[in-house]
Design a protein around this motif. Sequence first.
Motif, PDB file in Angstrom:
ATOM      1  N   GLY A 162       1.158  -1.364   0.421  1.00 14.28           N
ATOM      2  CA  GLY A 162       0.386  -0.057   0.235  1.00 14.28           C
ATOM      3  C   GLY A 162       0.867   1.519  -0.146  1.00 14.28           C
ATOM      4  N   SER A 163       2.318   1.137   0.729  1.00  8.99           N
ATOM      5  CA  SER A 163       3.010   2.612   0.359  1.00  8.99           C
ATOM      6  C   SER A 163       3.757   2.424  -0.836  1.00  8.99           C
ATOM      7  CB  SER A 163       3.515   2.348   1.675  1.00  8.99           C
ATOM      8  OG  SER A 163       4.348   1.380   1.823  1.00  8.99           O
ATOM      9  N   SER A 164       4.333   1.839  -1.768  1.00 10.71           N
ATOM     10  CA  SER A 164       4.877   2.114  -2.671  1.00 10.71           C
ATOM     11  C   SER A 164       4.607   3.294  -3.602  1.00 10.71           C
ATOM     12  CB  SER A 164       4.889   0.381  -3.085  1.00 10.71           C
ATOM     13  OG  SER A 164       4.196   0.919  -4.057  1.00 10.71           O
ATOM     14  N   ALA A 165       5.484   3.295  -4.142  1.00 11.37           N
ATOM     15  CA  ALA A 165       5.165   4.942  -5.041  1.00 11.37           C
ATOM     16  C   ALA A 165       4.444   4.536  -5.851  1.00 11.37           C
ATOM     17  CB  ALA A 165       6.725   5.364  -5.600  1.00 11.37           C
ATOM     18  N   ASP A 166       4.436   2.895  -6.727  1.00  8.18           N
ATOM     19  CA  ASP A 166       3.242   3.203  -7.877  1.00  8.18           C
ATOM     20  C   ASP A 166       2.300   2.731  -7.388  1.00  8.18           C
ATOM     21  OD1 ASP A 166       5.526   2.673  -8.971  1.00  8.18           O
ATOM     22  OD2 ASP A 166       5.775   0.064  -8.985  1.00  8.18           O
ATOM     23  N   THR A 167       1.350   2.563  -5.848  1.00  6.84           N
ATOM     24  CA  THR A 167       0.015   1.684  -5.660  1.00  6.84           C
ATOM     25  C   THR A 167      -0.145   3.174  -4.939  1.00  6.84           C
ATOM     26  OG1 THR A 167       1.187   0.083  -4.706  1.00  6.84           O
ATOM     27  CG2 THR A 167      -0.873   0.636  -3.939  1.00  6.84           C
ATOM     28  N   ILE A 168       0.456   4.460  -5.065  1.00  8.86           N
ATOM     29  CA  ILE A 168       0.172   5.731  -4.581  1.00  8.86           C
ATOM     30  C   ILE A 168      -0.099   6.245  -6.166  1.00  8.86           C
ATOM     31  CG2 ILE A 168       1.224   8.040  -3.824  1.00  8.86           C
ATOM     32  CD1 ILE A 168       2.801   7.036  -1.643  1.00  8.86           C
ATOM     33  N   LEU A 169       0.870   6.325  -7.075  1.00 13.59           N
ATOM     34  CA  LEU A 169       0.209   6.471  -7.771  1.00 13.59           C
ATOM     35  C   LEU A 169      -0.692   6.851  -8.279  1.00 13.59           C
ATOM     36  CD1 LEU A 169       2.223   9.031  -9.029  1.00 13.59           C
ATOM     37  CD2 LEU A 169       3.046   7.074 -11.123  1.00 13.59           C
ATOM     38  N   ALA A 170      -0.940   4.802  -8.889  1.00 14.80           N
ATOM     39  CA  ALA A 170      -2.426   4.625  -8.830  1.00 14.80           C
ATOM     40  C   ALA A 170      -2.838   4.731  -8.613  1.00 14.80           C
ATOM     41  CB  ALA A 170      -2.376   2.787  -9.773  1.00 14.80           C
ATOM     42  N   ARG A 171      -3.465   4.736  -7.246  1.00 15.90           N
ATOM     43  CA  ARG A 171      -4.164   5.624  -6.384  1.00 15.90           C
ATOM     44  C   ARG A 171      -5.426   6.726  -6.686  1.00 15.90           C
ATOM     45  NH1 ARG A 171      -2.263   5.427  -0.495  1.00 15.90           N
ATOM     46  NH2 ARG A 171      -2.301   7.592  -0.729  1.00 15.90           N
ATOM     47  N   TYR A 172      -4.020   6.944  -7.096  1.00 16.80           N
ATOM     48  CA  TYR A 172      -4.399   8.921  -7.419  1.00 16.80           C
ATOM     49  C   TYR A 172      -5.080   9.151  -8.915  1.00 16.80           C
ATOM     50  CZ  TYR A 172      -2.682  11.370  -3.306  1.00 16.80           C
ATOM     51  OH  TYR A 172      -2.427  12.036  -2.060  1.00 16.80           O
ATOM     52  N   LYS A 173      -4.295   7.614  -9.855  1.00 12.44           N
ATOM     53  CA  LYS A 173      -4.485   7.748 -11.138  1.00 12.44           C
ATOM     54  C   LYS A 173      -6.222   7.254 -10.987  1.00 12.44           C
ATOM     55  CE  LYS A 173      -0.958   7.547 -13.854  1.00 12.44           C
ATOM     56  NZ  LYS A 173       0.311   5.716 -14.343  1.00 12.44           N
ATOM     57  N   LYS A 174      -6.607   5.896 -10.825  1.00 14.59           N
ATOM     58  CA  LYS A 174      -8.161   5.822 -10.392  1.00 14.59           C
ATOM     59  C   LYS A 174      -8.203   5.416  -8.733  1.00 14.59           C
ATOM     60  CE  LYS A 174      -7.249   2.312 -14.204  1.00 14.59           C
ATOM     61  NZ  LYS A 174      -6.769   1.314 -14.781  1.00 14.59           N
ATOM     62  N   PRO A 175      -8.874   6.589  -8.469  1.00 13.81           N
ATOM     63  CA  PRO A 175      -9.119   6.192  -6.882  1.00 13.81           C
ATOM     64  C   PRO A 175     -10.165   5.198  -7.019  1.00 13.81           C
ATOM     65  CG  PRO A 175      -9.190   8.689  -7.769  1.00 13.81           C
ATOM     66  CD  PRO A 175      -8.657   7.974  -8.794  1.00 13.81           C
ATOM     67  N   ALA A 176     -11.499   5.191  -7.761  1.00 12.62           N
ATOM     68  CA  ALA A 176     -12.664   4.583  -6.728  1.00 12.62           C
ATOM     69  C   ALA A 176     -12.381   2.968  -6.993  1.00 12.62           C
ATOM     70  CB  ALA A 176     -13.726   5.089  -7.738  1.00 12.62           C
ATOM     71  N   GLN A 177     -11.711   2.837  -8.204  1.00 14.41           N
ATOM     72  CA  GLN A 177     -11.927   1.112  -8.354  1.00 14.41           C
ATOM     73  C   GLN A 177     -10.710   0.585  -7.585  1.00 14.41           C
ATOM     74  OE1 GLN A 177      -9.637   0.966 -12.049  1.00 14.41           O
ATOM     75  NE2 GLN A 177      -9.507  -1.584 -12.150  1.00 14.41           N
ATOM     76  N   LEU A 178      -9.467   2.149  -7.253  1.00 10.47           N
ATOM     77  CA  LEU A 178      -8.778   0.478  -5.932  1.00 10.47           C
ATOM     78  C   LEU A 178      -9.031   0.864  -4.339  1.00 10.47           C
ATOM     79  CD1 LEU A 178      -4.671   2.758  -6.907  1.00 10.47           C
ATOM     80  CD2 LEU A 178      -5.471  -0.154  -7.058  1.00 10.47           C
ATOM     81  N   ASP A 179     -10.159   1.995  -4.253  1.00 12.00           N
ATOM     82  CA  ASP A 179     -10.908   1.577  -2.458  1.00 12.00           C
ATOM     83  C   ASP A 179     -11.148   0.628  -2.638  1.00 12.00           C
ATOM     84  OD1 ASP A 179      -9.610   4.061  -1.802  1.00 12.00           O
ATOM     85  OD2 ASP A 179     -11.619   5.214  -2.085  1.00 12.00           O
ATOM     86  N   HIS A 180     -12.060  -0.360  -3.853  1.00 12.14           N
ATOM     87  CA  HIS A 180     -12.330  -1.234  -3.663  1.00 12.14           C
ATOM     88  C   HIS A 180     -10.949  -2.670  -3.345  1.00 12.14           C
ATOM     89  CE1 HIS A 180     -15.112  -4.632  -4.688  1.00 12.14           C
ATOM     90  NE2 HIS A 180     -14.280  -4.357  -6.018  1.00 12.14           N
ATOM     91  N   GLN A 181     -10.633  -2.819  -4.642  1.00 14.40           N
ATOM     92  CA  GLN A 181      -9.120  -3.611  -4.371  1.00 14.40           C
ATOM     93  C   GLN A 181      -8.519  -3.388  -2.902  1.00 14.40           C
ATOM     94  OE1 GLN A 181      -5.922  -2.733  -7.094  1.00 14.40           O
ATOM     95  NE2 GLN A 181      -6.898  -4.259  -8.630  1.00 14.40           N
ATOM     96  N   THR A 182      -8.641  -2.101  -2.349  1.00 17.88           N
ATOM     97  CA  THR A 182      -7.918  -2.654  -1.155  1.00 17.88           C
ATOM     98  C   THR A 182      -8.495  -2.596   0.135  1.00 17.88           C
ATOM     99  OG1 THR A 182      -7.143  -0.347  -1.842  1.00 17.88           O
ATOM    100  CG2 THR A 182      -6.890  -0.934   0.875  1.00 17.88           C
ATOM    101  N   VAL A 183     -10.260  -2.737   0.016  1.00 13.15           N
ATOM    102  CA  VAL A 183     -10.812  -3.704   0.893  1.00 13.15           C
ATOM    103  C   VAL A 183     -11.007  -4.939   0.249  1.00 13.15           C
ATOM    104  CG1 VAL A 183     -13.534  -4.061   0.649  1.00 13.15           C
ATOM    105  CG2 VAL A 183     -12.463  -1.912   0.868  1.00 13.15           C
ATOM    106  N   GLU A 184     -11.234  -5.235  -0.569  1.00 10.04           N
ATOM    107  CA  GLU A 184     -10.472  -6.504  -0.936  1.00 10.04           C
ATOM    108  C   GLU A 184      -9.410  -7.378  -0.393  1.00 10.04           C
ATOM    109  OE1 GLU A 184     -12.349  -7.710  -5.292  1.00 10.04           O
ATOM    110  OE2 GLU A 184     -10.486  -7.664  -5.798  1.00 10.04           O
ATOM    111  N   VAL A 185      -8.355  -6.729  -0.433  1.00  8.62           N
ATOM    112  CA  VAL A 185      -6.711  -7.017  -0.506  1.00  8.62           C
ATOM    113  C   VAL A 185      -7.474  -7.269   1.326  1.00  8.62           C
ATOM    114  CG1 VAL A 185      -5.054  -6.966   0.357  1.00  8.62           C
ATOM    115  CG2 VAL A 185      -5.814  -6.409  -2.241  1.00  8.62           C
TER     116      VAL A 185
END
Lengths: 251, 138
Positions: free
Chosen positions: A214-237
């Motif tokens: 969750g703290s890697s640069a790629d993830t952070i960047l991805a979160r800014y790019k697609k916030p809604a989808q990633l939120d969903h993904q985090t819950v799943e994880v």
Amino acid sequence: MSILSKLFTLLRGVATESGQKVVDANALTILDQEIRDTSTELNRAREELTKLMAQGKLAQQKMDARAGKIAEYGRYIEGALAKGDEALAREVAGRLAPLEAEQQTDQANLAQLERSIGTLKATIGKAETQLKGLRSQVDTVRATASVQRAQVAIAARSVGTGSKMGSALESLERIKQRQAETAARLEASEELQSQTGDADLERKLADAGLLQDGSSADTILARYKKPAQLDHQTVEVRQIEMPDRVPSNRS
Amino acid sequence: MPHDTRGLHALLASHHAGGDDVSIELIDSSDPVINLTMHAYGDTQVQVAASGGQIFISTILVPAEQVRDRDGFNDACMRINPINPLSNLGLTSIDGRDVYIVFGELSANASLDEVEEELQALAMNTIDAAQALKPYFD
């Protein structure tokens, strides 16, 4: 007064005064005296028994001899009667009569003697049992005294360490203390075990590419790019991460 | 041949050598006594002496001065005694002080296994008794 009553009286008497040694010494004196008395009695009974048994043997021999004589006279009487000599038969019968009377008296005496022997044997058996009991009582008093002296020594030894005379209460406390320690240790090790389990699971999830850092640069960047989808993904994880803790409070 | 205290000490010491359940020492005097510290039973100390035909095993339950309501305690002890396997509760005087003990006796011809069984039973009974009688202790 029975031996146990004597000892008990002694114990009660001295317990309120002082000095177990006095009790031990006196108890042993009393027991030794009882043992001597019983031994003397036993020896006397044994001598008496020997005497009675010898008497019985002699009486039996005398009766056996007389029985021989009686049988002999019987044959004479039969012989005389067979020859029709009634007078001779009567004369022999006259000799036989007192012998038979004596035999009957002796038989009664011997029976009495045998009863006495039986009684005496029982008395001896009883005295022997009593003696055995007294000797084991001496053993008990001696062993108790030794153990008590040792307990005094152990108590004296623990005085320096500030503890009271060691008792079962302290042992009980120690057991409880140790049980508490063991329980705490067990709990700690279970916790450690479950942490290790979590780490294992995380490693497996990461290997399978399911766990994202969750703290890697790629993830952070991805979160800014697609916030809604990633939120969903985090819950799943998170759900995969702790499957056993999820249902009760998150569903 | 029946055990004497020294012989029994040697047997017990070699039996428990290398283990850490029991510590054994011989309190040596004209009448030697074995002192065992039973670590599995909260370091309960048990004293053992052989004399003539008997082995006497004893441990301190509680000094009478730590008992409140002696009458009630005595009554409770008498009731516990019959259901206590292999060992007895008793009152004795040690160094002028009344002390409750738990004790057992064995034949001096008893096997080492029998002595061991008696020791374990005595320690266990003592802890059980202390637990049961706890309300009477200060």
